[in-house]
Scaffold this motif. Structure first.
Motif, PDB file in Angstrom:
ATOM      1  N   ASP B  29      32.532  29.994  46.208  1.00 12.50           N
ATOM      2  CA  ASP B  29      33.379  29.367  45.182  1.00 12.50           C
ATOM      3  C   ASP B  29      34.859  29.689  45.346  1.00 12.50           C
ATOM      4  OD1 ASP B  29      31.227  28.256  43.608  1.00 12.50           O
ATOM      5  OD2 ASP B  29      30.798  30.302  42.939  1.00 12.50           O
ATOM      6  N   LEU B  57      40.060  25.826  47.007  1.00 10.78           N
ATOM      7  CA  LEU B  57      39.226  26.986  46.704  1.00 10.78           C
ATOM      8  C   LEU B  57      39.671  28.237  47.471  1.00 10.78           C
ATOM      9  CD1 LEU B  57      35.666  25.341  46.432  1.00 10.78           C
ATOM     10  CD2 LEU B  57      37.453  25.614  44.690  1.00 10.78           C
ATOM     11  N   PHE B 124      41.746  33.221  39.014  1.00  9.01           N
ATOM     12  CA  PHE B 124      41.146  32.557  40.183  1.00  9.01           C
ATOM     13  C   PHE B 124      39.735  33.110  40.378  1.00  9.01           C
ATOM     14  CE2 PHE B 124      40.732  32.197  44.936  1.00  9.01           C
ATOM     15  CZ  PHE B 124      40.746  30.807  45.007  1.00  9.01           C
ATOM     16  N   LEU B 126      36.373  34.379  38.908  1.00 12.06           N
ATOM     17  CA  LEU B 126      35.677  34.094  37.648  1.00 12.06           C
ATOM     18  C   LEU B 126      34.257  34.648  37.683  1.00 12.06           C
ATOM     19  CD1 LEU B 126      36.790  30.356  37.195  1.00 12.06           C
ATOM     20  CD2 LEU B 126      37.648  32.342  35.919  1.00 12.06           C
ATOM     21  N   THR B 129      30.797  33.669  40.057  1.00 13.32           N
ATOM     22  CA  THR B 129      31.184  32.987  41.292  1.00 13.32           C
ATOM     23  C   THR B 129      30.864  33.857  42.506  1.00 13.32           C
ATOM     24  OG1 THR B 129      33.424  33.907  41.147  1.00 13.32           O
ATOM     25  CG2 THR B 129      33.096  31.721  40.217  1.00 13.32           C
ATOM     26  N   PRO B 254      46.384  31.482  34.547  1.00 17.09           N
ATOM     27  CA  PRO B 254      46.770  30.193  35.143  1.00 17.09           C
ATOM     28  C   PRO B 254      45.629  29.364  35.743  1.00 17.09           C
ATOM     29  CG  PRO B 254      48.365  31.890  35.720  1.00 17.09           C
ATOM     30  CD  PRO B 254      47.268  32.575  34.962  1.00 17.09           C
ATOM     31  N   PHE B 255      44.715  29.979  36.494  1.00 15.61           N
ATOM     32  CA  PHE B 255      43.664  29.191  37.140  1.00 15.61           C
ATOM     33  C   PHE B 255      42.329  29.235  36.379  1.00 15.61           C
ATOM     34  CE2 PHE B 255      46.077  30.440  41.216  1.00 15.61           C
ATOM     35  CZ  PHE B 255      46.907  29.333  41.135  1.00 15.61           C
ATOM     36  N   ALA B 256      42.315  29.880  35.223  1.00 10.77           N
ATOM     37  CA  ALA B 256      41.072  29.940  34.437  1.00 10.77           C
ATOM     38  C   ALA B 256      40.819  28.581  33.793  1.00 10.77           C
ATOM     39  CB  ALA B 256      41.186  31.020  33.370  1.00 10.77           C
ATOM     40  N   PRO B 257      39.545  28.261  33.532  1.00 17.20           N
ATOM     41  CA  PRO B 257      39.256  26.985  32.874  1.00 17.20           C
ATOM     42  C   PRO B 257      39.899  26.916  31.486  1.00 17.20           C
ATOM     43  CG  PRO B 257      37.218  28.252  33.291  1.00 17.20           C
ATOM     44  CD  PRO B 257      38.343  29.043  33.831  1.00 17.20           C
ATOM     45  N   GLN B 258      40.163  25.685  31.012  1.00 18.09           N
ATOM     46  CA  GLN B 258      40.837  25.513  29.723  1.00 18.09           C
ATOM     47  C   GLN B 258      40.086  24.500  28.868  1.00 18.09           C
ATOM     48  OE1 GLN B 258      45.013  24.950  30.378  1.00 18.09           O
ATOM     49  NE2 GLN B 258      44.960  26.747  31.688  1.00 18.09           N
ATOM     50  N   GLU B 261      36.306  22.780  29.052  1.00 25.81           N
ATOM     51  CA  GLU B 261      35.704  23.461  30.216  1.00 25.81           C
ATOM     52  C   GLU B 261      35.573  24.962  29.980  1.00 25.81           C
ATOM     53  OE1 GLU B 261      37.644  22.485  33.877  1.00 25.81           O
ATOM     54  OE2 GLU B 261      36.714  20.487  33.952  1.00 25.81           O
ATOM     55  N   GLN B 264      32.459  25.464  27.978  1.00 25.41           N
ATOM     56  CA  GLN B 264      31.281  25.298  28.842  1.00 25.41           C
ATOM     57  C   GLN B 264      31.086  26.542  29.710  1.00 25.41           C
ATOM     58  OE1 GLN B 264      32.751  21.512  30.610  1.00 25.41           O
ATOM     59  NE2 GLN B 264      30.583  20.953  30.594  1.00 25.41           N
ATOM     60  N   ALA B 265      32.205  27.039  30.232  1.00 32.53           N
ATOM     61  CA  ALA B 265      32.141  28.186  31.137  1.00 32.53           C
ATOM     62  C   ALA B 265      31.601  29.417  30.417  1.00 32.53           C
ATOM     63  CB  ALA B 265      33.531  28.468  31.727  1.00 32.53           C
ATOM     64  N   TYR B 268      27.928  29.438  29.842  1.00 34.46           N
ATOM     65  CA  TYR B 268      27.182  29.795  31.060  1.00 34.46           C
ATOM     66  C   TYR B 268      27.314  31.292  31.357  1.00 34.46           C
ATOM     67  CZ  TYR B 268      25.968  30.081  36.002  1.00 34.46           C
ATOM     68  OH  TYR B 268      25.411  30.451  37.194  1.00 34.46           O
TER      69      TYR B 268
END
Lengths: 201, 475
Positions: B29, B57, B124, B126, B129, B254-258, B261, B264-265, B268
């Motif tokens: 990932d 990625l 980045f 997570l 992953t 910055p790169f974490a889901p927002q 999403e 949802q993350a 999980y």
């Protein structure tokens, strides 16, 4: 990757145990951006302190085989160790055992690692001092001009790749459909993973 | 369904294909790249006319070679790197990321830092992953519940070209810590103690999951410190189950889901824990209440001992090969059996590395140093923040002033004296109280003598000029 089937030639007798990757190639050589030329730094500590070392002897110049002791290639994961051996012209290493990471790095660069019991290593070290040694990967055997014959085991997949000179990246690229299908289901099930750094693909 | 460990859940979720011999094609990932182990991978792509399959990625940051002295002149222009080989490696990385379209935080970017600090800090890395990097301390990211491990350069090329790796599953090891850590005992002391118990080969072939209340109550940064050193216990990866603290740490990065999403993350991520009844191949139990501030005496991270202890007698080890190794270590370290660790004099202090260079580490060191100055014996003491963002935060809190007023140097981010690839080195024959992860022969420079410690313990050594129990300085 160069295919490897049969290798015959002189073997450098260097039977020490626990030869770590720092000894094979010291850290200062890690600043290169190429795989070439690392032979110059190979076994530097041995070559600078032991005048009679086999790596600088005329007799073993260009020898394709190295014979070593237990736990060869332990320590740092630096692939530069495999590249340094290749640069010296070595494509087979024979030892009682190898570190996992080194063995993997060697294989990925077309170097055959042959694990044999210590008694066989002792006999091969003796022969190597004066005579050549032969390796037949298809037959999985090491032989000497004196009728010695030692069989070795190898993972069937690694054997196949070495015999055919197959490159692992090329093999995986041929599985493109499977990877694409995984990526599609990932994008559907875990959409938060697909953006990454956000650069356009 | 059979109960599964956290490792098995992450592994199963990443299988692209399984071969008859058990080898799996595993999807990757997240991929981190630095300047030392990547040039030959990019060169191979170029020679074979291959492209990077999923450039979004991969994230690239220079860290190993970059000097920690100022990188910009007062007029804002970039200063040259003196070592021509380091400069060449950096230039190669810049060329490669531009050619292959990879996101890059360059040497003068505010976000630059050590890859293993930058990954979680940017969101980045997570939970759940797979994360790889051509560096063995990639195990670090297990602290947020990612399956993260170091790879060789051919594997870097394989990931760039295919976003996968061919792997066989690892065995599982549970390190269960019972009880609470005492005051003044840090996550670093805990992991040094654990490695002392299991040995440097104890986790070989395994992925370690750290379990117990101590980890549930530990900060995310502390968890990163623990998981970071899994490799020193022989395990390619470590894991700590993600929880609400992990989610709070990652939210808004910055790169974490927002937005949707993000919801949802975390739904999980909440499922990412070892099922009741799942079996581990190996289990180790540790009593946290026994652990003191811990230091190393030898040249292997397993040579860990409580600060109240003394240099061991090599004859006290049962294993003859360990006796020989201990003799060689003590000879190299210039130590005599029976010497109390608190009498070992120190000339250098290094606070930094992917193990201990985050803001909490710097706060812990500053707390000890505030209002104090370094001992006269300390010739060289440097504090190297893990990233430009950590550096900015520390400066906003005035920590840089605490360090400089104590007589230590405040530097630019990078790997620095952890491995001595850049100019930051410990002189031959001198000791360093170091918050890094490896006390190998020559690691911090030829002939250097390393004592691994926590940030607070490094600060205490700076104040007294000897290895010191920090609990005596901070009450």
């Amino acid at each position: 990757m160069q295919a490897l089937r049969e290798v015959e030639g002189r073997a450098i007798p260097f039977g020490r145990k626990n030869i770590d990757t720092d000894l094979i190639i010291p850290a200062r050589w890690l600043k290169t951006i190429s795989r070439e030329g690392l032979g110059q730094g190979a076994f530097e500590a041995v070559r600078t302190t032991e005048p009679d070392n086999p790596f600088d002897s005329e007799e073993f110049a260009g020898a394709p085989i190295l014979i070593a002791g237990d736990n060869f290639g332990c320590g740092s994961s630096r692939e530069h160790a495999a590249w340094a051996l290749l640069d010296l012209g070595i494509c087979v290493v024979i030892a009682p055992s190898f570190s996992d990471i080194f063995a993997g790095n060697a294989f990925k660069n077309g170097i055959l690692t042959v694990a044999l019991p210590q008694e066989a290593i002792d006999r091969l070290l003796e022969v190597a001092a004066t005579d050549p040694i032969s390796i037949d990967l298809e037959a999985q055997s090491v032989t000497t001009p004196f009728q010695d014959r030692f069989s070795f085991d190898i993972d069937p997949f690694r054997k196949h790749c070495l015999l055919e000179g197959l490159d692992e990246v090329g093999l995986t690229l041929s599985r493109d459909d499977a990877i694409s299908s995984y990526e599609n289901s990932l994008a559907a099930e875990k959409p938060w993973l697909t953006r990454g750094t956000g650069v356009a693909a | 369904m059979k109960p599964r460990t956290l490792y098995e859940k992450i592994w199963d979720a990443h299988v692209v294909e399984r071969r008859d011999d058990g080898t799996c094609l595993i999807f990757i990932d997240r991929h981190l790249v630095h300047e030392v182990t990547s040039p030959q991978a990019f060169e191979a792509l170029r020679l074979a006319d291959r492209k990077v399959r999923r450039p979004e990625l991969t994230l690239a940051v220079p860290d190993h070679n970059v000097p920690t002295t100022p990188r910009l002149a007062p007029d804002g222009t970039r200063l040259p790197i003196e070592d021509p080989q380091s400069a060449q490696q950096l230039a190669a990385l810049e060329r490669n990321v531009a050619e292959f379209g990879i996101r890059y935080f360059g040497a003068t970017a505010r976000e630059q830092g050590i890859v293993h600090v930058v990954g979680p800090e940017q969101g980045f890395s997570l939970p759940g992953t797979t994360i790889v990097c051509g560096d063995s301390h990639t195990a670090c990211h297990g602290g947020i519940g990612a399956l993260a491990f170091g790879i060789g350069t051919s594997e870097v090329e394989h990931v760039l070209a295919t976003q996968t790796l061919l792997l066989k599953p690892s065995k599982t090891m549970e390190v269960r810590v019972e009880g609470d850590l005492g005051p003044g005992v840090a996550p670093k002391d805990l992991i040094l103690h654990i490695i002392g118990v299991i040995g440097t080969a104890g986790g070989t072939g395994h992925v370690i999951e750290y379990r117990g209340k101590v980890f549930e109550e530990m900060s995310v940064e502390g968890r990163l410190t623990v998981s970071n050193m899994s490799i020193e216990g022989g395990a390619r990866a470590g894991l700590i189950a993600p929880d609400e603290a992990t989610f709070a740490y990652l939210k808004g990065r910055p790169f974490a889901p927002q937005g949707e999403e993000w919801e949802q993350a975390i739904a999980y991520w909440r499922m990412l824990r070892t099922d009741d009844g799942a079996a581990f191949d190996t289990s180790v139990a540790i009593d946290a209440t026994e652990i003191e501030p811990t230091v190393t005496w030898g040249t292997s991270p397993e040579d860990a001992i409580a600060i109240s202890g003394s240099v061991p007698d090599p004859a006290s080890f049962a294993d003859p090969s360990k006796q020989d190794a201990a003799r060689a270590s003590l000879d190299y370290m210039g130590l005599t059996p029976g010497t109390p660790m608190r009498e070992v004099e120190i000339e250098n202090v290094f606070i930094g590395s992917c193990t201990n260079s985050r803001i909490e580490d710097l706060r812990a060191a500053a707390e000890v140093l505030r209002g104090r100055t370094k001992h006269d014996r300390i010739k060289w003491g440097i504090v190297v923040p893990g990233s430009g963002l950590v550096k900015a935060q520390a400066e906003a809190e005035g920590l840089d002033k605490v360090f400089t007023e104590a007589g230590l140097e405040w530097r630019e981010p990078g790997c620095s004296a952890c491995l001595g690839m850049n100019p930051d080195k410990v002189p031959a024959g001198e000791r360093c109280a170091s918050t890094s992860n490896r006390n190998f022969v020559g690691r911090q420079g030829p002939g250097s003598r390393t004592h691994l410690v926590s940030p607070a313990m490094a600060a205490a050594a700076a104040v007294t000029g000897t290895l010191t129990d920090v609990r005596e300085l901070v009450r």
